[in-house]
Design an enzyme around this catalytic site. Structure first.
Site, PDB file in Angstrom:
ATOM      1  N   THR A 137      51.002 -83.128 -13.744  1.00 13.78           N
ATOM      2  CA  THR A 137      50.210 -82.059 -13.139  1.00 13.78           C
ATOM      3  C   THR A 137      50.157 -80.879 -14.107  1.00 13.78           C
ATOM      4  O   THR A 137      50.922 -80.827 -15.081  1.00 13.78           O
ATOM      5  CB  THR A 137      50.837 -81.574 -11.812  1.00 13.78           C
ATOM      6  N   ARG A 179      56.605 -72.732  10.083  1.00 17.39           N
ATOM      7  CA  ARG A 179      56.699 -71.957  11.323  1.00 17.39           C
ATOM      8  C   ARG A 179      55.321 -71.630  11.880  1.00 17.39           C
ATOM      9  O   ARG A 179      55.059 -71.807  13.083  1.00 17.39           O
ATOM     10  CB  ARG A 179      57.489 -70.670  11.064  1.00 17.39           C
ATOM     11  N   TYR A 191      65.836 -73.942  -9.181  1.00 16.63           N
ATOM     12  CA  TYR A 191      64.764 -74.823  -8.704  1.00 16.63           C
ATOM     13  C   TYR A 191      65.336 -75.957  -7.854  1.00 16.63           C
ATOM     14  O   TYR A 191      64.873 -76.214  -6.740  1.00 16.63           O
ATOM     15  CB  TYR A 191      63.998 -75.397  -9.895  1.00 16.63           C
ATOM     16  N   ASP A 237      49.405 -66.299  -0.678  1.00  5.84           N
ATOM     17  CA  ASP A 237      50.742 -66.109  -1.227  1.00  5.84           C
ATOM     18  C   ASP A 237      51.741 -66.600  -0.188  1.00  5.84           C
ATOM     19  O   ASP A 237      51.995 -65.921   0.803  1.00  5.84           O
ATOM     20  CB  ASP A 237      50.972 -64.627  -1.545  1.00  5.84           C
ATOM     21  N   LYS A 265      64.792 -76.658  -3.779  1.00  7.65           N
ATOM     22  CA  LYS A 265      64.194 -77.897  -3.294  1.00  7.65           C
ATOM     23  C   LYS A 265      65.151 -78.659  -2.381  1.00  7.65           C
ATOM     24  O   LYS A 265      64.724 -79.334  -1.433  1.00  7.65           O
ATOM     25  CB  LYS A 265      63.755 -78.770  -4.471  1.00  7.65           C
TER      26      LYS A 265
END
EC number: 1.1.1.332
Length: 265
Positions: A205, A132, A169, A66, A173
């Site tokens: 996809t 990170r 969205y 997750d 992005k």
């Protein structure tokens, strides 16, 4: 593309779509190990079988991941280091869609807090947590095992397109693309890794139909985009650019957000 051979890669969202296509191509090019993190475990066994057929020498390590949980991501990357001893490259592809045509204008009034948070937790926070953790791991090994190391963050052409109906969205992005450009200062200051971005176009996809929930078939989904002037590309088209960015062939390129597929401003 032999520059990816014998190397260890981490791929979020790697069990299907663009992520799976990237894994298959990395295996074909001789990658030593593919560490796949994905929230959905449904396609992991199939991916493992595909990779074994493509290159029996490529190891596949699948983990239910997750990316919206920083501790989950940290544990995943640490497990990669503990198990395989290094990390040469990473592709952060995990993301979720936002359906179009579900809200009346002005759409901001119908985008509730939970929807906004969910999109950002995966599409932006997930990229931060993953990058990170990957940078931390790469920094640890850069002095004892030097070499080119790359991170590719997959954003979207939605980051620079005017689509107010899916602005959560698109904004998430856009944040991903800016974050990628900003983080390249690590490279500019002479550190150990290069961070680059991808702005993929309308890609065939399993996630694509979620952007057009009113469509009943894949053909209707693609026809909707074609009427708007977008061409539909394959996941393999995007994967080729990701693998190039992960390879030493892309060494002169850094901090770029590369558009793959048709884009309308």
């Amino acid at each position: 593309m032999s520059f990816v051979s014998s190397k260890i890669f981490a791929i979020t969202g790697g069990a299907s779509g663009i992520g799976a296509a990237t894994c298959r191509l990395l295996a074909k090019r001789g990658a030593a190990t593919l560490c796949v993190g994905d929230l959905c475990s449904e396609n992991m066994k199939l991916l493992e079988k595909d990779i074994k057929k493509i290159n029996p020498d490529t190891k596949v390590h699948c983990t239910v991941l997750d990316v919206s949980s920083s501790s989950n991501v940290d544990e995943w990357i640490q497990d990669i280091i503990t198990t395989f001893g290094d990390l040469h490259g990473a592709a952060n592809i995990a993301g979720i869609a936002q359906g179009a045509g579900l809200r009346q204008a002005p759409t901001i009034l119908e985008d509730d807090d939970q929807q906004w948070k969910k999109v950002f937790q995966v599409n932006l926070d997930g990229v931060l947590y993953s990058t990170r953790a990957q940078v931390r791991a790469m920094k640890e090994f850069s002095s004892t095992n030097p070499g080119d190391r790359s991170i590719v963050n997959v954003a979207s052409i939605a980051s620079m397109s005017h689509m107010p109906d899916v602005f959560a969205y698109g904004t998430s992005k856009a944040g991903c693309a800016y974050f990628t450009t900003f983080e390249v200062t690590l490279f500019a200051l002479g550190y150990f890794s290069n961070i680059m971005g991808m702005l993929e176009g309308i890609t065939r996809t399993p996630m694509l139909p979620r952007f057009v929930p009113s469509a009943k078939t894949q053909e209707e989904v693609e026809e909707t985009y074609k009427k708007e002037g977008f061409s539909v590309i394959e996941a393999d088209d995007v994967a080729r650019t990701i693998v190039w960015l992960l390879s030493e062939d892309s060494r002169p390129v850094f901090g770029a957000n590369i558009n793959v597929g048709a884009c309308m401003p």
